[in-house]
Design an enzyme around this catalytic site. Sequence first.
Site, PDB file in Angstrom:
ATOM      1  N   ASP A   1     -37.027   5.776 -51.735  1.00 31.96           N
ATOM      2  CA  ASP A   1     -37.189   5.353 -53.270  1.00 31.96           C
ATOM      3  C   ASP A   1     -36.636   6.622 -54.218  1.00 31.96           C
ATOM      4  O   ASP A   1     -37.424   7.756 -54.037  1.00 31.96           O
ATOM      5  CB  ASP A   1     -38.545   4.889 -53.533  1.00 31.96           C
ATOM      6  CG  ASP A   1     -38.820   4.565 -54.901  1.00 31.96           C
ATOM      7  OD1 ASP A   1     -38.039   5.078 -55.606  1.00 31.96           O
ATOM      8  OD2 ASP A   1     -39.599   3.453 -54.980  1.00 31.96           O
TER       9      ASP A   1
ATOM     10  N   SER B   1     -43.540  -1.200 -59.423  1.00 36.54           N
ATOM     11  CA  SER B   1     -43.021  -0.042 -60.270  1.00 36.54           C
ATOM     12  C   SER B   1     -44.036   0.071 -61.487  1.00 36.54           C
ATOM     13  O   SER B   1     -45.136   0.125 -61.452  1.00 36.54           O
ATOM     14  CB  SER B   1     -41.650  -0.187 -60.696  1.00 36.54           C
ATOM     15  OG  SER B   1     -41.341   1.186 -61.048  1.00 36.54           O
TER      16      SER B   1
ATOM     17  N   HIS C   1     -35.876   1.530 -53.892  1.00 32.13           N
ATOM     18  CA  HIS C   1     -36.960   1.007 -55.057  1.00 32.13           C
ATOM     19  C   HIS C   1     -36.724  -0.544 -55.294  1.00 32.13           C
ATOM     20  O   HIS C   1     -37.330  -1.275 -56.222  1.00 32.13           O
ATOM     21  CB  HIS C   1     -36.611   1.706 -56.136  1.00 32.13           C
ATOM     22  CG  HIS C   1     -37.850   1.698 -57.424  1.00 32.13           C
ATOM     23  ND1 HIS C   1     -38.995   2.068 -56.877  1.00 32.13           N
ATOM     24  CD2 HIS C   1     -37.858   1.301 -58.663  1.00 32.13           C
ATOM     25  CE1 HIS C   1     -39.716   1.788 -58.076  1.00 32.13           C
ATOM     26  NE2 HIS C   1     -39.067   1.415 -59.123  1.00 32.13           N
TER      27      HIS C   1
END
Length: 492
Positions: free
Chosen positions: A225, A149, A258
């Site tokens: 996600d 991320s 995620h």
Amino acid sequence: MTLETLSLHGCFGGQQGFYSHSSQETGTVMRFGVFVPPQAKSGKRPVLTYLAGLTCTEETFPIKAGAQRLAAELGLILVSPDTSPRGTDLPGQAESWDFGLGAGFYLDATQAPWSAHWRMGAYVTTELPALIGAHFPADLSRQGIFGHSMGGHGALVSALRHPGQYRSLSALAPISAPSQCPWGLKAFSGYLGPDKAAWAAYDASELIKKQPFPGEILVDQGLDDKFLEEQLKPHLLEQAAQAAGQKLTLRRHPGYDHGYFFIQTFIEQHLNHHARVPPLVRPWRLEKERGMIKLYDFELSGSCYKVRLLLNILKVPHEKINIDFVNKEHKSEKYTALNPFGEIPIFEDGELRLRDAQAILAYIARKYDKSNTWFPDSPEATGLVLQWLSTGGNEVMNAAAARLVKILNYPLDLEKLQARATATFKIIDRHLANREFLELGHPTIGDIACFPYIAMAREGDISLKPYPNIQRWIDRMKRIPGFIPMPGIPAN
Ligand SMILES: N[C@@H](CCC(=O)N[C@@H](CS)C(=O)NCC(=O)O)C(=O)O
């Protein structure tokens, strides 16, 4: 550069530690984690740095990702820094979870008051590696970097901004174009100011256009996600890579979100990517540490050749153990203990032993083909290629048996075998009329499974003259980089 040890934990024969030190770059006390693998007792090891995402700390990756088991096997040092300076008292530093504390964005802020401390760019690429080199058995000439991320963005920009420093690069669900998403807009305007020209220096999709990373970049992205569309935008990285000629493998996975369950699922593939392309852990050394791959082999066996060919194409180091096939060594007690079917090839990789050329091809491709083209892992490609693995291990083997009758006097019905083989060849020739390879438009292990006994059909008194498409396919197979000949299959 003094270091304080916060805690040490035995882990897979190595040691996971947490440390703090007073950082010159950030002017604060910084914390980080280091996993040292067991092999470090006898020499310096490559360093793989993981940059974590928003709100994470130096503990998140070591506790949640499950990377140490394979790092201990591969001999990799894992470094996990915190995600921002802490212990400061800047206005607004704790007001939101995506700016300030836990949100360093791996850049060097130029705007007050952040510029005094928020220097995570220089910290992770310069100060921290130097510290690791000074205090741990680390080979800094072999560094790789990856992250998740915000940390995926960090890994991409760290490697792109410092050509030559990192040999390998990958990311999990990275913020791919921070200048074009809300997280990035907030962070970049706060840390770098309103001038968008300054933002490009920390935007992977912009940096790639100027100077691509010399190796392949591996990116995994979950399709469930919740940040995918608005924040992560991997398609922008993909477009930039395509325009710049950057080698990028971007894999999209339905059903993954995620979080760290996604990371746990793909972490080993990332470690293997770093260990191999380009090698952080030199392959010969890796194989020595894991135990060299063994192939029980006979030079005239087309089935063994399938395995030799793929190993050679993928440049996988291996050791061949010759079986005296003519004198039936493969039927001896020693070898039927390894394969009760009394057949070769037999294949060993560490603890794993496999029989059957097709099964071995599938294993090698899934394990060692980082391009994911020889046996692509999508359900569709898996099914399409498996059809031909099965044909290669079944119908095409009639041609193999016909050859055994001719060259080793096997007491089998030659005419029946020839008739079955030619019926199969007819189907394959028709299938290849408008195709370069059996499926997917490129060579796969399906082609390798069918190739040798078709190419050697003449040795079983079966002519290939009636099959022009098969003949052209054989020529194409011979042009694959890494192709090797065998008796009966000359190079041209
Ligand atoms: N299903 C096996 C068959 C392999 C096979 O037929 N191997 C031959 C050598 S090419 C063999 O060992 N045959 C035993 C024998 O003829 O005694 C595979 O595809 O690997």
